[in-house]
Scaffold this motif. Structure first.
Motif, PDB file in Angstrom:
ATOM      1  N   ASN A 282      35.058  57.647  53.293  1.00  0.00           N
ATOM      2  CA  ASN A 282      34.438  56.570  52.532  1.00  0.00           C
ATOM      3  C   ASN A 282      35.414  56.095  51.471  1.00  0.00           C
ATOM      4  O   ASN A 282      35.894  56.879  50.670  1.00  0.00           O
ATOM      5  N   ASP A 283      35.709  54.774  51.508  1.00  0.00           N
ATOM      6  CA  ASP A 283      36.582  54.191  50.498  1.00  0.00           C
ATOM      7  C   ASP A 283      35.984  52.846  50.106  1.00  0.00           C
ATOM      8  O   ASP A 283      35.400  52.174  50.944  1.00  0.00           O
ATOM      9  N   PRO A 284      36.116  52.436  48.857  1.00  0.00           N
ATOM     10  CA  PRO A 284      35.582  51.137  48.480  1.00  0.00           C
ATOM     11  C   PRO A 284      36.330  50.008  49.195  1.00  0.00           C
ATOM     12  O   PRO A 284      37.539  50.098  49.400  1.00  0.00           O
ATOM     13  N   LEU A 285      35.579  48.987  49.578  1.00  0.00           N
ATOM     14  CA  LEU A 285      36.190  47.798  50.170  1.00  0.00           C
ATOM     15  C   LEU A 285      36.118  46.699  49.115  1.00  0.00           C
ATOM     16  O   LEU A 285      35.036  46.317  48.672  1.00  0.00           O
ATOM     17  N   TYR A 286      37.278  46.230  48.692  1.00  0.00           N
ATOM     18  CA  TYR A 286      37.344  45.258  47.602  1.00  0.00           C
ATOM     19  C   TYR A 286      37.336  43.836  48.151  1.00  0.00           C
ATOM     20  O   TYR A 286      38.151  43.513  49.023  1.00  0.00           O
ATOM     21  N   TYR A 287      36.415  43.024  47.653  1.00  0.00           N
ATOM     22  CA  TYR A 287      36.398  41.607  48.012  1.00  0.00           C
ATOM     23  C   TYR A 287      37.028  40.858  46.849  1.00  0.00           C
ATOM     24  O   TYR A 287      36.572  41.002  45.713  1.00  0.00           O
ATOM     25  N   MET A 288      38.058  40.116  47.139  1.00  0.00           N
ATOM     26  CA  MET A 288      38.701  39.414  46.022  1.00  0.00           C
ATOM     27  C   MET A 288      39.032  37.975  46.383  1.00  0.00           C
ATOM     28  O   MET A 288      39.165  37.607  47.545  1.00  0.00           O
ATOM     29  N   LYS A 289      39.124  37.209  45.321  1.00  0.00           N
ATOM     30  CA  LYS A 289      39.403  35.794  45.463  1.00  0.00           C
ATOM     31  C   LYS A 289      40.879  35.631  45.780  1.00  0.00           C
ATOM     32  O   LYS A 289      41.738  36.244  45.171  1.00  0.00           O
ATOM     33  N   TYR A 290      41.124  34.770  46.759  1.00  0.00           N
ATOM     34  CA  TYR A 290      42.489  34.619  47.227  1.00  0.00           C
ATOM     35  C   TYR A 290      42.703  33.142  47.514  1.00  0.00           C
ATOM     36  O   TYR A 290      42.488  32.677  48.629  1.00  0.00           O
ATOM     37  N   GLY A 291      43.049  32.426  46.498  1.00  0.00           N
ATOM     38  CA  GLY A 291      43.159  30.982  46.658  1.00  0.00           C
ATOM     39  C   GLY A 291      41.786  30.418  47.016  1.00  0.00           C
ATOM     40  O   GLY A 291      40.796  30.767  46.386  1.00  0.00           O
ATOM     41  N   PRO A 292      41.737  29.619  48.068  1.00  0.00           N
ATOM     42  CA  PRO A 292      40.452  29.056  48.461  1.00  0.00           C
ATOM     43  C   PRO A 292      39.564  30.067  49.201  1.00  0.00           C
ATOM     44  O   PRO A 292      38.422  29.761  49.533  1.00  0.00           O
ATOM     45  N   PHE A 293      40.121  31.238  49.491  1.00  0.00           N
ATOM     46  CA  PHE A 293      39.401  32.215  50.332  1.00  0.00           C
ATOM     47  C   PHE A 293      38.923  33.417  49.529  1.00  0.00           C
ATOM     48  O   PHE A 293      39.283  33.613  48.371  1.00  0.00           O
ATOM     49  N   THR A 294      38.141  34.203  50.238  1.00  0.00           N
ATOM     50  CA  THR A 294      37.828  35.543  49.768  1.00  0.00           C
ATOM     51  C   THR A 294      38.335  36.493  50.833  1.00  0.00           C
ATOM     52  O   THR A 294      38.087  36.283  52.023  1.00  0.00           O
ATOM     53  N   ILE A 295      39.073  37.524  50.412  1.00  0.00           N
ATOM     54  CA  ILE A 295      39.519  38.513  51.399  1.00  0.00           C
ATOM     55  C   ILE A 295      38.926  39.860  51.037  1.00  0.00           C
ATOM     56  O   ILE A 295      38.573  40.121  49.884  1.00  0.00           O
TER      57      ILE A 295
ATOM     58  N   ILE B 251      48.583  30.698  45.707  1.00  0.00           N
ATOM     59  CA  ILE B 251      47.470  31.609  45.421  1.00  0.00           C
ATOM     60  C   ILE B 251      47.736  32.345  44.122  1.00  0.00           C
ATOM     61  O   ILE B 251      48.846  32.842  43.894  1.00  0.00           O
ATOM     62  N   MET B 252      46.712  32.432  43.296  1.00  0.00           N
ATOM     63  CA  MET B 252      46.869  33.165  42.043  1.00  0.00           C
ATOM     64  C   MET B 252      46.661  34.649  42.292  1.00  0.00           C
ATOM     65  O   MET B 252      45.619  35.064  42.798  1.00  0.00           O
ATOM     66  N   GLY B 253      47.654  35.416  41.899  1.00  0.00           N
ATOM     67  CA  GLY B 253      47.529  36.862  42.022  1.00  0.00           C
ATOM     68  C   GLY B 253      47.598  37.493  40.651  1.00  0.00           C
ATOM     69  O   GLY B 253      47.672  36.794  39.633  1.00  0.00           O
ATOM     70  N   LEU B 254      47.609  38.795  40.622  1.00  0.00           N
ATOM     71  CA  LEU B 254      47.643  39.519  39.351  1.00  0.00           C
ATOM     72  C   LEU B 254      48.975  39.338  38.634  1.00  0.00           C
ATOM     73  O   LEU B 254      49.085  39.588  37.441  1.00  0.00           O
ATOM     74  N   LEU B 255      50.007  38.954  39.394  1.00  0.00           N
ATOM     75  CA  LEU B 255      51.309  38.755  38.773  1.00  0.00           C
ATOM     76  C   LEU B 255      51.728  37.295  38.867  1.00  0.00           C
ATOM     77  O   LEU B 255      52.898  36.974  39.060  1.00  0.00           O
ATOM     78  N   GLY B 256      50.725  36.430  38.802  1.00  0.00           N
ATOM     79  CA  GLY B 256      51.047  35.012  38.838  1.00  0.00           C
ATOM     80  C   GLY B 256      50.891  34.419  40.222  1.00  0.00           C
ATOM     81  O   GLY B 256      50.493  35.128  41.168  1.00  0.00           O
ATOM     82  N   PRO B 257      51.247  33.156  40.347  1.00  0.00           N
ATOM     83  CA  PRO B 257      51.038  32.475  41.619  1.00  0.00           C
ATOM     84  C   PRO B 257      52.054  32.897  42.680  1.00  0.00           C
ATOM     85  O   PRO B 257      53.218  33.153  42.379  1.00  0.00           O
TER      86      PRO B 257
ATOM     87  N   GLU C  20      56.422  35.888  32.815  1.00  0.00           N
ATOM     88  CA  GLU C  20      55.453  35.758  31.721  1.00  0.00           C
ATOM     89  C   GLU C  20      55.150  37.140  31.161  1.00  0.00           C
ATOM     90  O   GLU C  20      54.967  38.097  31.934  1.00  0.00           O
ATOM     91  N   PRO C  21      55.092  37.252  29.830  1.00  0.00           N
ATOM     92  CA  PRO C  21      54.881  38.565  29.200  1.00  0.00           C
ATOM     93  C   PRO C  21      53.642  39.296  29.743  1.00  0.00           C
ATOM     94  O   PRO C  21      53.676  40.501  29.965  1.00  0.00           O
ATOM     95  N   LYS C  22      52.579  38.578  30.006  1.00  0.00           N
ATOM     96  CA  LYS C  22      51.333  39.177  30.508  1.00  0.00           C
ATOM     97  C   LYS C  22      51.581  39.880  31.841  1.00  0.00           C
ATOM     98  O   LYS C  22      51.119  40.998  32.080  1.00  0.00           O
ATOM     99  N   TYR C  23      52.346  39.196  32.712  1.00  0.00           N
ATOM    100  CA  TYR C  23      52.603  39.756  34.029  1.00  0.00           C
ATOM    101  C   TYR C  23      53.612  40.895  33.959  1.00  0.00           C
ATOM    102  O   TYR C  23      53.506  41.881  34.683  1.00  0.00           O
ATOM    103  N   ARG C  24      54.587  40.735  33.069  1.00  0.00           N
ATOM    104  CA  ARG C  24      55.556  41.813  32.888  1.00  0.00           C
ATOM    105  C   ARG C  24      54.846  43.101  32.429  1.00  0.00           C
ATOM    106  O   ARG C  24      55.098  44.192  32.961  1.00  0.00           O
ATOM    107  N   GLU C  25      53.943  42.891  31.488  1.00  0.00           N
ATOM    108  CA  GLU C  25      53.203  44.035  30.951  1.00  0.00           C
ATOM    109  C   GLU C  25      52.426  44.764  32.070  1.00  0.00           C
ATOM    110  O   GLU C  25      52.442  45.983  32.176  1.00  0.00           O
ATOM    111  N   ARG C  26      51.792  43.943  32.902  1.00  0.00           N
ATOM    112  CA  ARG C  26      51.035  44.519  34.020  1.00  0.00           C
ATOM    113  C   ARG C  26      51.941  45.292  34.973  1.00  0.00           C
ATOM    114  O   ARG C  26      51.665  46.441  35.328  1.00  0.00           O
TER     115      ARG C  26
END
Length: 758
Positions: A196-209, A242-248, A311-317
């Motif tokens: 059992n593992d969590p299945l993550y639904y996330m926004k991916y541009g116009p889609f959800t994956i 697509i916007m990701g956690l480290l930018g587009p 970008e500092p925000k993404y570098r930090e991440r």
RNA sequence: GGACUUGUAGCUCAGUUGGUUAGAGCGUUGCAUUGACAUUGCAAAGGUCAGAGGUUCGAAUCCUCUCAGGUCCACCA
């Protein structure tokens, strides 16, 4: 001749002495008599530095066959071996190091190898003595270690031949990598478990994956949809921002008929560096292979952090994630996804099958790595043909189908292991050439120098001297897959020509794909002959309730403890009695005790026989040996009947032995000895024995000696102990006596003398 | 999804190419026993051979289906 036997049979005071007698006199070696048929079995080599478990005791089937054929007068070889057990032994050694607060990375390769070598040899010998305890009539004079130089030489020769033929190649693809053990594995060594593992639904541009592996999303290279899926058809071929956690990031939508529109949202992210399906897809669409996880199972963001103007925000991440284990990064990512409004939902009820390391249980990471592969299909085809041509027979027959199925399903076999303990791969790379090549675009860099073991002195191309050997070792199954011909070439001068192909390969059905199929493939390819004519597969030994034995359940039966308590004969008989080939068997102490009682019953039949013979001697009765003359002069109906019954039993047991029906043979012998001879014949004729009736005693002795012969392969110790004490015509020990024939007629006497033994 | 496999006595299992009243070990019950053996002997209880249908003179055994276990493989984003 001391005819006063103890009241009860004591295996503890008998077995070691008898084994020593056999071994000392060289009875386990082939007879090498002219005209005698070869019969050979190779013991599946147990791990050199580990104790035997009760599963190993199942090799008793081999001893039964070997002893039977030895008694038939065949030129019989049962070859023992000890396995260096590559990765498994290294794993044990690393645990040992860990106890001392060290790791294998604290040592250089040579030191580590030497230390493991010493570790193995210090622990060696127990396994061999345990095999002796079991009564196994192995030819110890030929005992051979899998790292014997001759074995290594054969393995090198095979590697070179296969390489020259194009059947071994180097390739960079995703390997099943255990980040804890630090090595890749073949497909067979991946153990899939339901989890059992969590299945993550996330926004991916116009889609959800939907993904179970959010950590790989940083290096997605494309999005895949089913070309028939109307929802996404219009996107195919388009590149999206697509916007990701480290930018587009920009990503192209590609078609893949294997995408299941009903799974998740019907859209799949493609990560060629960390998923074998995606890797293949990436090849098709020319996607880059961009890893985010390193060989220690840590997140690697150096590719991102080395960029300018982040970008500092993404570098930090990225800095937050970098160098951390996946399990630590996942929750951090979930938080950040939430912050960015990219997380849609988490399905906590999701279960899937996930590959784990068969040894340590760590999740297997598919990681891109260059390895040596064997092109399996041409080898598998030869093996399948041999099976179809009936050059190999399976007992039980159903495993023929299983074997063929495996042979048709094998993928190319990764034989490189990132271990030290094993046979190092004889492949070198010229550094000079390598440097030149890397400057020339599109030139293949797999410029390897392969030898049959000799260290090359210079590069054949540029004559450079800077050659570096591949640090990897072979998968142990690559060398074990060559065991039949490799071992026989190493064990004795003419062993290969005399004993190859071997007669029977006997092992547990659980290693059919790992070992039996590989031996067939490599054996046929390398020698042109099948490595064995028959494969006999035994089942798993389970506890009294049919449960799998495991240390954690505490239901492990220790074979040595059972031998101490009840004797090796009892354990051996318990393992074959009421057991069908290829089926698992439940082994209980009660069953072994029951078989101990049987050994004791035999002992007491012998004791009674000896007492009766003594008694007759005191009355000056001459007890003649049973001969044809005596046979034709029999007057007593009970004697005649018994003789005819022992003759029938002899044929029937012989037939069972030929057909590998050992359980049937054992049962018949048990039944006849106990309930026919002891309970009926002896009881019904006690007065005659008391009177010293010479015919009765002669028949009784003959029948009992015959029983001892028939039982000897199963219960070698008690039968030999009794045989040594009973007056008989020959001086041979039982182990070298001839297998009984129907009765002492002229014809069979001829057979007896031609076998050279009586 | 595919392959293999199991279901037989209280428990663990045998049962060959179909062929008398279905077997064993252990367990259970009763009886016996100071000269081979209590690690014993004699006797007994205990099974609709998972279920249904079919083939056959005859099925635990062969075929089909159902039910219930087990193992492995493939796929699983």
């Amino acid at each position: 001749m001391d005819s006063t036997l103890d009241k009860a049979y004591s295996p503890q005071t008998t077995e070691d002495e008898i084994y020593a007698l056999w071994e000392k006199n060289g009875y386990f070696s082939p007879n090498d008599k002219k005209g005698s048929k070869p019969f050979s079995v190779l013991l599946p080599p147990p791990n050199a530095n580990a104790d035997l478990h009760v599963g190993h005791a199942m090799y008793v089937v081999e001893d039964i066959m070997i002893r039977y054929h030895r008694m038939l007068g065949d030129n019989t070889l049962w070859l023992p071996g000890a396995d260096h057990a590559g990765f498994e032994t290294q794993f044990v050694y690393e645990k040992h190091l860990a106890k001392m607060g060290k790791s294998r990375f604290d040592f250089d390769r040579e030191t580590l190898y030497k230390d493991i070598w010493n570790f193995v040899h210090e622990n060696r010998g127990t396994m061999e003595n345990q095999l002796r305890k079991l009564g196994f009539s192995l030819d110890w004079s030929r005992n051979i270690f899998t790292l014997n130089p001759k074995i290594i030489a054969t393995v090198y020769t095979s590697f070179k031949k296969l390489f020259d033929e194009g059947l071994i190649y180097r390739d960079n693809r995703l390997v099943n990598y255990c980040t804890k053990d630090g090595t890749g594995f073949s497909d067979l060594e991946v153990l899939y478990i339901e989890r059992n593992d969590p299945l993550y639904y996330m926004k991916y541009g116009p889609f959800t994956i939907a993904t179970a592996r959010p950590e790989t999303k940083f290096r997605d290279t494309a999005l895949a949809v089913n070309p028939k899926d109307k929802r996404y058809k219009e996107y195919i071929g388009k590149t999206l921002e697509i916007m990701g956690l480290l930018g587009p990031i920009s990503m192209t939508v590609i078609p893949d008929p294997e995408v299941d529109p009903s799974f998740g949202t019907g859209i799949m992210k493609v990560t060629p560096a960390h998923d074998s399906h995606d890797f293949e897809l990436g090849k098709k669409f020319n996607l880059p292979v961009t890893p985010i996880i390193d060989f220690h199972g840590r997140m690697d963001f150096s590719w991102f952090l080395s960029q300018k103007n982040i970008e500092p925000k993404y570098r930090e991440r990225a800095e937050k994630y970098h160098g951390k284990k996946i399990a630590i990064v996942r929750p951090l990512m979930v938080e950040d996804l939430k912050t960015d409004g990219l997380l849609i939902k988490i399905d906590e009820a999701y279960t899937h099958r996930i590959g784990t390391c068969w040894k340590c249980g760590t999740v297997i990471e598919p990681l891109p790595l260059e390895q040596w592969y064997i092109k399996v299909s041409p080898l598998a085809k030869k093996a399948t043909d041999a099976i179809n041509k009936k050059q190999v027979a399976f007992v039980p027959k159903r495993f023929e189908k299983t074997a063929k199925q495996w042979l048709s399903n094998f993928h190319d076999w990764n034989i490189s292991r990132q271990n030290v303990w094993g046979i190092r791969i004889p492949a070198w790379k010229c550094q000079t050439c390598l440097n030149q090549i890397s400057n020339i675009k599109n030139k293949k860099s797999d410029h390897w120098i392969i030898t049959d073991g000799a260290i090359p002195t210079e590069c054949p191309e540029c004559h450079g001297k800077n050659l570096v050997q591949d640090t990897d070792t072979f998968d142990t199954w690559f060398s074990s897959g060559q065991w039949p011909f490799a071992a026989l070439r190493a064990s004795g001068t003419n062993d290969y020509s005399k004993f190859y192909p071997t007669s029977v390969m006997e092992t547990g059905y659980d290693i059919l794909p790992w070992w039996v199929c590989r031996m067939l493939m490599l054996g046929i390819h390398m020698t042109g002959k099948v490595p064995f004519k028959t494969v006999y597969l035994h089942g798993l030994v389970r506890d009294s309730k049919g449960q799998k034995m495991s240390k954690s359940k505490g239901n492990v039966v220790n074979p040595l403890k059972m031998i101490d308590q009840f004797g090796a004969d009892a354990l051996r008989f318990a393992l074959v009695f009421g057991t069908a080939a290829g089926n698992d068997l439940a082994l209980s102490e009660d069953k072994i005790r029951g078989m101990r009682n049987f050994a004791n019953k035999l002992w007491n039949i012998g004791r009674f026989l000896l007492l009766s013979l003594d008694n007759a001697k005191m009355k000056n009765e001459e007890i003649p040996f049973y001969t044809e003359t005596l046979h034709s002069a029999l007057t007593n109906d009970a004697d005649k009947r018994l003789i005819s019954e022992i003759n029938m039993l002899t044929s029937s047991v012989t037939k069972d032995m030929e057909k590998y029906r050992f359980s049937d043979a054992a049962k018949k012998l048990y039944e006849f000895s106990w309930h026919r001879i002891a309970d009926r014949y002896i009881e019904e004729n006690k007065t005659r024995f008391g009177e010293g009736d010479s015919e009765a005693l002669s028949v009784f002795r003959h029948v009992f000696l015959t029983i001892l012969k028939l039982l000897h392969p199963f219960m070698p110790f008690v039968t030999e102990a009794l045989w040594q004490r009973i007056p008989r015509l020959t001086t041979h020990p039982l182990i070298l006596s001839s297998w009984p024939v129907r009765r002492p007629t002229t014809m069979s006497r001829k057979l007896l003398s031609s076998s050279g033994r009586s």
